[in-house]
Design a protein around this motif. Structure first.
Motif, PDB file in Angstrom:
ATOM      1  N   SER A   1       0.832  -1.160  -0.068  1.00 65.87           N
ATOM      2  CA  SER A   1       0.092   0.035   0.019  1.00 65.87           C
ATOM      3  C   SER A   1       0.774   1.360  -0.030  1.00 65.87           C
ATOM      4  O   SER A   1       0.360   2.311  -0.344  1.00 65.87           O
ATOM      5  CB  SER A   1      -0.775  -0.085   1.429  1.00 65.87           C
ATOM      6  N   TYR A   2       2.227   1.209   0.565  1.00 65.60           N
ATOM      7  CA  TYR A   2       2.828   2.416   0.523  1.00 65.60           C
ATOM      8  C   TYR A   2       3.655   2.810  -0.680  1.00 65.60           C
ATOM      9  O   TYR A   2       3.827   4.114  -0.972  1.00 65.60           O
ATOM     10  CB  TYR A   2       4.002   2.086   1.642  1.00 65.60           C
ATOM     11  N   THR A   3       3.498   1.919  -1.876  1.00 59.08           N
ATOM     12  CA  THR A   3       3.902   2.297  -3.114  1.00 59.08           C
ATOM     13  C   THR A   3       3.108   2.664  -3.876  1.00 59.08           C
ATOM     14  O   THR A   3       3.250   3.348  -4.964  1.00 59.08           O
ATOM     15  CB  THR A   3       4.785   0.959  -3.637  1.00 59.08           C
ATOM     16  N   GLU A   4       1.830   2.630  -3.382  1.00 61.03           N
ATOM     17  CA  GLU A   4       0.563   3.037  -4.326  1.00 61.03           C
ATOM     18  C   GLU A   4       0.066   4.398  -4.167  1.00 61.03           C
ATOM     19  O   GLU A   4       0.217   4.919  -2.891  1.00 61.03           O
ATOM     20  CB  GLU A   4      -0.518   2.132  -4.070  1.00 61.03           C
ATOM     21  N   GLY A   5      -0.249   5.032  -5.083  1.00 67.48           N
ATOM     22  CA  GLY A   5      -0.893   6.463  -4.736  1.00 67.48           C
ATOM     23  C   GLY A   5       0.127   7.639  -4.327  1.00 67.48           C
ATOM     24  O   GLY A   5      -0.220   8.582  -3.616  1.00 67.48           O
TER      25      GLY A   5
ATOM     26  N   ASP B   1      15.957   5.972  11.517  1.00 67.49           N
ATOM     27  CA  ASP B   1      16.067   6.594  12.837  1.00 67.49           C
ATOM     28  C   ASP B   1      16.613   5.520  14.015  1.00 67.49           C
ATOM     29  O   ASP B   1      17.473   5.745  14.782  1.00 67.49           O
ATOM     30  CB  ASP B   1      15.170   7.418  13.381  1.00 67.49           C
ATOM     31  N   ILE B   2      16.189   4.292  13.643  1.00 68.35           N
ATOM     32  CA  ILE B   2      16.344   3.185  14.343  1.00 68.35           C
ATOM     33  C   ILE B   2      17.376   2.304  13.700  1.00 68.35           C
ATOM     34  O   ILE B   2      17.602   1.138  13.917  1.00 68.35           O
ATOM     35  CB  ILE B   2      15.195   2.309  14.945  1.00 68.35           C
ATOM     36  N   ASN B   3      18.000   2.850  12.865  1.00 70.87           N
ATOM     37  CA  ASN B   3      19.136   2.314  12.251  1.00 70.87           C
ATOM     38  C   ASN B   3      18.907   0.902  11.343  1.00 70.87           C
ATOM     39  O   ASN B   3      19.401  -0.142  11.243  1.00 70.87           O
ATOM     40  CB  ASN B   3      20.474   1.828  13.105  1.00 70.87           C
ATOM     41  N   VAL B   4      17.744   1.101  10.571  1.00 70.54           N
ATOM     42  CA  VAL B   4      17.099  -0.095  10.138  1.00 70.54           C
ATOM     43  C   VAL B   4      16.940   0.408   8.309  1.00 70.54           C
ATOM     44  O   VAL B   4      16.333   1.549   8.275  1.00 70.54           O
ATOM     45  CB  VAL B   4      15.729  -0.570  10.425  1.00 70.54           C
ATOM     46  N   ASP B   5      17.485  -0.452   7.287  1.00 72.26           N
ATOM     47  CA  ASP B   5      17.326   0.084   5.883  1.00 72.26           C
ATOM     48  C   ASP B   5      15.904  -0.402   5.532  1.00 72.26           C
ATOM     49  O   ASP B   5      15.277  -1.033   6.118  1.00 72.26           O
ATOM     50  CB  ASP B   5      18.456  -0.661   5.214  1.00 72.26           C
ATOM     51  N   VAL B   6      15.580   0.356   4.285  1.00 72.32           N
ATOM     52  CA  VAL B   6      14.263   0.299   3.892  1.00 72.32           C
ATOM     53  C   VAL B   6      14.205  -0.321   2.461  1.00 72.32           C
ATOM     54  O   VAL B   6      14.875   0.405   1.749  1.00 72.32           O
ATOM     55  CB  VAL B   6      13.409   1.443   4.005  1.00 72.32           C
ATOM     56  N   LEU B   7      13.446  -1.330   2.243  1.00 71.29           N
ATOM     57  CA  LEU B   7      13.417  -1.671   0.618  1.00 71.29           C
ATOM     58  C   LEU B   7      11.788  -1.086   0.119  1.00 71.29           C
ATOM     59  O   LEU B   7      11.081  -1.367   0.798  1.00 71.29           O
ATOM     60  CB  LEU B   7      13.431  -3.128   0.580  1.00 71.29           C
ATOM     61  N   MET B   8      11.742  -0.470  -0.831  1.00 71.32           N
ATOM     62  CA  MET B   8      10.730  -0.102  -1.665  1.00 71.32           C
ATOM     63  C   MET B   8      10.488  -1.154  -2.469  1.00 71.32           C
ATOM     64  O   MET B   8      11.064  -0.946  -3.679  1.00 71.32           O
ATOM     65  CB  MET B   8      10.990   1.313  -2.108  1.00 71.32           C
ATOM     66  N   PRO B   9       9.240  -1.928  -2.568  1.00 69.63           N
ATOM     67  CA  PRO B   9       9.010  -2.843  -3.389  1.00 69.63           C
ATOM     68  C   PRO B   9       7.798  -2.347  -4.367  1.00 69.63           C
ATOM     69  O   PRO B   9       7.329  -1.182  -4.357  1.00 69.63           O
ATOM     70  CB  PRO B   9       8.768  -4.050  -2.698  1.00 69.63           C
ATOM     71  N   TYR B  10       7.503  -3.200  -5.419  1.00 71.74           N
ATOM     72  CA  TYR B  10       6.184  -2.943  -6.235  1.00 71.74           C
ATOM     73  C   TYR B  10       6.500  -1.644  -7.065  1.00 71.74           C
ATOM     74  O   TYR B  10       5.265  -0.841  -7.258  1.00 71.74           O
ATOM     75  CB  TYR B  10       5.232  -3.135  -5.317  1.00 71.74           C
ATOM     76  N   ILE B  11       7.554  -1.337  -7.440  1.00 68.05           N
ATOM     77  CA  ILE B  11       7.778  -0.122  -8.692  1.00 68.05           C
ATOM     78  C   ILE B  11       7.567  -0.620  -9.881  1.00 68.05           C
ATOM     79  O   ILE B  11       8.151  -1.360 -10.367  1.00 68.05           O
ATOM     80  CB  ILE B  11       9.376   0.307  -8.251  1.00 68.05           C
ATOM     81  N   GLU B  12       6.298  -0.198 -10.333  1.00 67.75           N
ATOM     82  CA  GLU B  12       5.875  -0.862 -11.528  1.00 67.75           C
ATOM     83  C   GLU B  12       5.773   0.080 -12.780  1.00 67.75           C
ATOM     84  O   GLU B  12       5.700  -0.023 -13.670  1.00 67.75           O
ATOM     85  CB  GLU B  12       4.555  -1.578 -11.320  1.00 67.75           C
TER      86      GLU B  12
ATOM     87  N   ALA C   1       7.379   4.233 -14.455  1.00 62.41           N
ATOM     88  CA  ALA C   1       8.180   5.379 -14.181  1.00 62.41           C
ATOM     89  C   ALA C   1       8.062   6.452 -13.304  1.00 62.41           C
ATOM     90  O   ALA C   1       9.030   6.798 -12.733  1.00 62.41           O
ATOM     91  CB  ALA C   1       8.436   6.113 -15.608  1.00 62.41           C
ATOM     92  N   ALA C   2       6.922   6.699 -13.209  1.00 61.77           N
ATOM     93  CA  ALA C   2       6.367   7.771 -12.090  1.00 61.77           C
ATOM     94  C   ALA C   2       6.706   7.495 -10.933  1.00 61.77           C
ATOM     95  O   ALA C   2       7.363   8.093  -9.906  1.00 61.77           O
ATOM     96  CB  ALA C   2       4.786   8.056 -12.308  1.00 61.77           C
ATOM     97  N   THR C   3       6.371   6.182 -10.366  1.00 56.66           N
ATOM     98  CA  THR C   3       6.698   5.506  -9.072  1.00 56.66           C
ATOM     99  C   THR C   3       8.158   5.329  -8.954  1.00 56.66           C
ATOM    100  O   THR C   3       8.595   5.755  -7.783  1.00 56.66           O
ATOM    101  CB  THR C   3       5.990   4.336  -8.679  1.00 56.66           C
ATOM    102  N   MET C   4       8.740   5.116  -9.916  1.00 53.52           N
ATOM    103  CA  MET C   4      10.381   4.958  -9.780  1.00 53.52           C
ATOM    104  C   MET C   4      11.020   6.283  -9.732  1.00 53.52           C
ATOM    105  O   MET C   4      11.688   6.507  -8.604  1.00 53.52           O
ATOM    106  CB  MET C   4      10.647   4.599 -11.148  1.00 53.52           C
ATOM    107  N   SER C   5      10.503   7.419 -10.463  1.00 57.85           N
ATOM    108  CA  SER C   5      11.112   8.702  -9.911  1.00 57.85           C
ATOM    109  C   SER C   5      10.908   9.301  -8.604  1.00 57.85           C
ATOM    110  O   SER C   5      11.928   9.861  -7.902  1.00 57.85           O
ATOM    111  CB  SER C   5      10.496   9.634 -10.982  1.00 57.85           C
ATOM    112  N   ILE C   6       9.862   8.936  -8.149  1.00 59.47           N
ATOM    113  CA  ILE C   6       9.563   9.256  -6.850  1.00 59.47           C
ATOM    114  C   ILE C   6      10.228   8.624  -5.658  1.00 59.47           C
ATOM    115  O   ILE C   6      10.583   9.192  -4.675  1.00 59.47           O
ATOM    116  CB  ILE C   6       7.898   9.341  -6.564  1.00 59.47           C
ATOM    117  N   SER C   7      10.105   7.298  -5.949  1.00 58.08           N
ATOM    118  CA  SER C   7      10.900   6.313  -4.841  1.00 58.08           C
ATOM    119  C   SER C   7      12.480   6.712  -4.703  1.00 58.08           C
ATOM    120  O   SER C   7      13.109   6.519  -3.606  1.00 58.08           O
ATOM    121  CB  SER C   7      10.968   4.871  -5.713  1.00 58.08           C
TER     122      SER C   7
END
Length: 695
Positions: A629-633, A652-663, A665-671
């Motif tokens: 749901s975070y990759t949508e909209g 802030d708690i020293n954990v890396d984040v993976l942004m999935p479901y990039i389907e 170009a628009a989502t890619m540019s924002i990600s």
């Protein structure tokens, strides 16, 4: 002996070797030491955004110790500071140049740089002191919140309650005032409690009783006596004492009950209160369970047919990231009020933090589906106002019929949860619709047939794996691969099943561990071949809750990591956030054990609950994979802000984040701009049956 688990140490000095020696000496006292090292003001301002436990100051490029103290105080950070003095600085200290032995007894100490063990002991003591201050601050907050809740309950209580200090009234609620005939609280404040006790013997006995309580005796907390009202009339009463606080100060709480009170009526009111949800006013889980037991018993006797609708809020993670607890509470209350208004011939309850149940009687399957549609539509159209912002939500609904041959209530509830899961499968985790549990879809014959296929696939390697690259922004490379599992069936249609289609049956037949083991072994075989030419290649593997609680897993993983080269970080295991939440203490132990054998840890579907950050802080993963749901909209400013907020809090708690479901170009540019370290999706590259490393 190690006394703490983690130390976040910030060193300001021009000698990095000295800082590393301190870390080596501190290693005997801590499991993990996170070292921050710098020697200039600009870097200090950046690093102070992160949480630190102790700051050690030696020499800096463009700062004095006084400058550092000022900067830390300006930032409002509670950070113990230790100043190191060499011989030149010690001379300055004697010349009143600003280096006394102690500046603020619990905060800053000045020690000679060569006295390394003294510095180490001071770091440990200052850290212990800081932990105590943090715990005290937390306890004070908890106490304040508990007192606030207690005062609200007392003011609204139907029991006669007052607070006294040294035998004098300082507060009383309305029932107390009415019981004794006082017109307002001003009339009772300052009145000794013994003025409300009739008879000299009663007064004498009460004074002794109160003295014993004030001395700490809790053997007797009840006192029966004859009480006197302001008009001179008397009544038999029982008084109960309890220690309490009012505005943070210790007081004594007094509860008075008339002995002729109808105990059955009191018990009835208490029972009603215990089944009510304090936030929404509708029944809570206990109320649901009582109603469910009644409906289930009558259905078994053939007196009625009924149905359970389990209603789950969909986007609670986003609401939490955007508006916090205030947004969650506002959403839950409005959904509760809407359900209570809609269901005029049924029973509505708040079953969990963000889940509701509805029990209705004598409705056909068509009527139940229509009801689910109406509920979904009404909630979807709601506009929820929170702090001058408007939000909305949707719900997923699982429906289960309750008939004469129905299963036990716990099984009915589990089937409703399964129906919710099916909604998520059918909508790719979007939710917003309903699914009715159909027993024919879960017949034993079908289950057994699929179970046999799973057993055959494990024994004869009939599963298939695919691998999707993950782009690492920090290192500008795509040699990190997520593993996906599928099961081809030997039928005319060349059917291929995904885990959401067969894991339910696998769980029923205790095959989850075996499937997880097959995936781990065969994925590691694949990457082992690839690492001969690309030694940096590594895997991200999703495992089930069965492996989360498997004590043998760390040993198996350790052997697999050694088999593929023994490099730490070659293998990252991820578990679903829901599974971790359900087994939180076990998960923390498992995460720690796997980390110790060089395996990195991840959380999948992260951000799907209101307590995602707390869960991550507790189990300490290396990375998290955001819920779909975070990759949508992301074109919506609110949605984008929710994503950024969650990622910032996670970083802030020293954990890396993976942004999935990039389907696209628009989502890619924002990600690129939201702060995630890893990017993944079909727009970058689709999963493949082979591991393709692109240099």
């Amino acid at each position: 002996m190690r006394t703490q688990s983690v130390l976040n140490l910030l060193v300001i000095d021009d000698d990095q070797l000295y800082a590393e020696r301190l870390v080596h000496l501190l290693d005997g006292y801590y499991n993990t030491i996170n070292l921050g090292f710098l020697d200039d003001k600009e870097e200090l301002l950046k690093l102070l955004r992160q949480p630190w436990d102790v700051l050690v100051f030696g020499n800096a490029y463009d700062m004095s110790f006084t400058d550092v103290v000022g900067i830390v105080q300006e930032q409002g950070v509670d950070l113990p500071m230790i100043c190191l003095m060499n011989e030149e600085m010690a001379v300055s200290a004697n010349d009143d140049e600003g280096f006394p032995d102690i500046i603020s007894g619990t905060m800053v100490k000045a020690l000679k740089v060569e006295q390394e063990m003294a510095v180490v002991m001071s770091i440990c003591l200052q850290h212990d002191n800081l932990r105590s201050r943090r715990e005290l601050k937390m306890l004070r907050r908890v106490l304040s919140e508990a007192e606030q809740r207690a005062n609200v309950l007392i003011k609204n209580s139907k029991s006669a309650v007052a607070y006294i200090d040294q035998g004098i009234h300082i507060f009383a609620n309305d029932p107390y005032l009415q019981l004794f005939g006082f017109e307002s609280m001003n009339d009772v404040i300052g009145v000794p409690i013994i003025d409300l006790i009739a008879g000299g013997d009663n007064v004498k006995g009460f004074k002794k009783f109160l003295r014993q309580f004030d001395k700490g005796s809790r053997q007797e907390v009840e006192f029966e006596f004859e009480s006197v009202r302001t008009d001179g009339s008397t009544f038999e009463a029982k008084l109960q004492l309890a220690a309490a606080t009012l505005d943070g100060e210790p007081v004594t709480q007094v509860i008075i009950q008339q002995n002729n009170t109808n105990s059955a009526e009191v018990a009835k009111r208490l029972a009603e209160a215990e089944r009510k949800d304090s936030l929404t006013g509708i029944d809570n889980r206990r109320g649901f369970e009582e109603e469910m037991a009644r409906v289930h018993q009558q259905a078994r006797q053939g007196l009625l047919t009924a149905a359970l609708l389990y209603i789950q809020l969909d986007n609670i993670g986003k609401i939490s990231s955007s508006l916090g607890l205030q947004g969650i509470d506002a959403t839950v209350k409005q959904v509760a009020y809407t359900l209570d208004d809609l269901i005029t011939d049924g029973h509505v309850s708040r079953f969990s933090d963000t889940g509701f149940t509805v029990l209705v009687e004598d409705k056909t399957a068509a009527e139940l589906k229509k009801l689910a549609e109406v509920i979904g539509s009404r909630i979807r159209d709601m506009l929820i106002e929170v702090d001058k912002r408007t939000i909305s939500t949707t719900v997923s609904i699982g429906i289960v019929k309750i008939e004469q041959n129905t299963a036990e209530p716990s099984v009915v509830l589990e089937r409703a949860m399964d129906a919710i899961h099916q909604v998520m499968v059918e909508t790719s985790n979007h939710g917003g619709t309903y699914h009715m549990y159909d027993p024919s879809e879960h017949a034993n014959s079908d289950d057994h047939a699929l179970a046999e296929s799973l057993i055959d696939a494990i024994a004869n390697n009939r599963f298939e794996l695919s691998f999707q690259p993950i782009y690492d922004i920090n290192n500008d490379r795509s040699d990190f691969f997520e593993v996906y599992l599928k099961l081809p069936l030997a039928d005319a249609d060349n059917t291929v099943l995904t885990p959401d289609q067969f894991m339910g049956v696998a769980k029923t037949h205790n095959l989850l561990e075996k499937i997880d083991r097959w995936v781990l072994i065969n994925a590691c075989k694949k990457v082992n071949e690839v690492r001969k030419n690309h030694p940096e290649a590594r895997l991200l593997v999703q495992l089930t809750s069965a492996s989360l609680i498997d004590k043998k897993l760390p040993n198996i993983v350790s052997q697999l990591i050694k088999a593929v080269g023994g490099a730490a970080g070659t293998l990252t295991l991820q578990f679903n956030e829901k599974a971790i939440s359900d087994h939180l203490t076990v998960a923390k132990t498992q995460f720690s054990a796997l980390s110790q054998v060089g395996c990195q840890m991840g959380i999948n579907n992260f951000g799907s609950s209101a307590k995602s950050i707390e869960i991550a802080s507790f189990v300490q993963p290396d990375m998290v994979r955001l819920a779909r749901s975070y990759t949508e909209g992301l074109e919506s400013a609110d949605n984008l802000e929710a994503v950024k907020s969650l990622i910032v809090r996670t970083n802030d708690i020293n954990v890396d984040v993976l942004m999935p479901y990039i389907e696209d170009a628009a989502t890619m540019s924002i990600s690129w701009s939201v702060g995630a370290r890893y990017l993944q999706g079909y727009y970058l590259e689709e999963p493949s049956s082979t591991i393709k490393v692109v240099n």
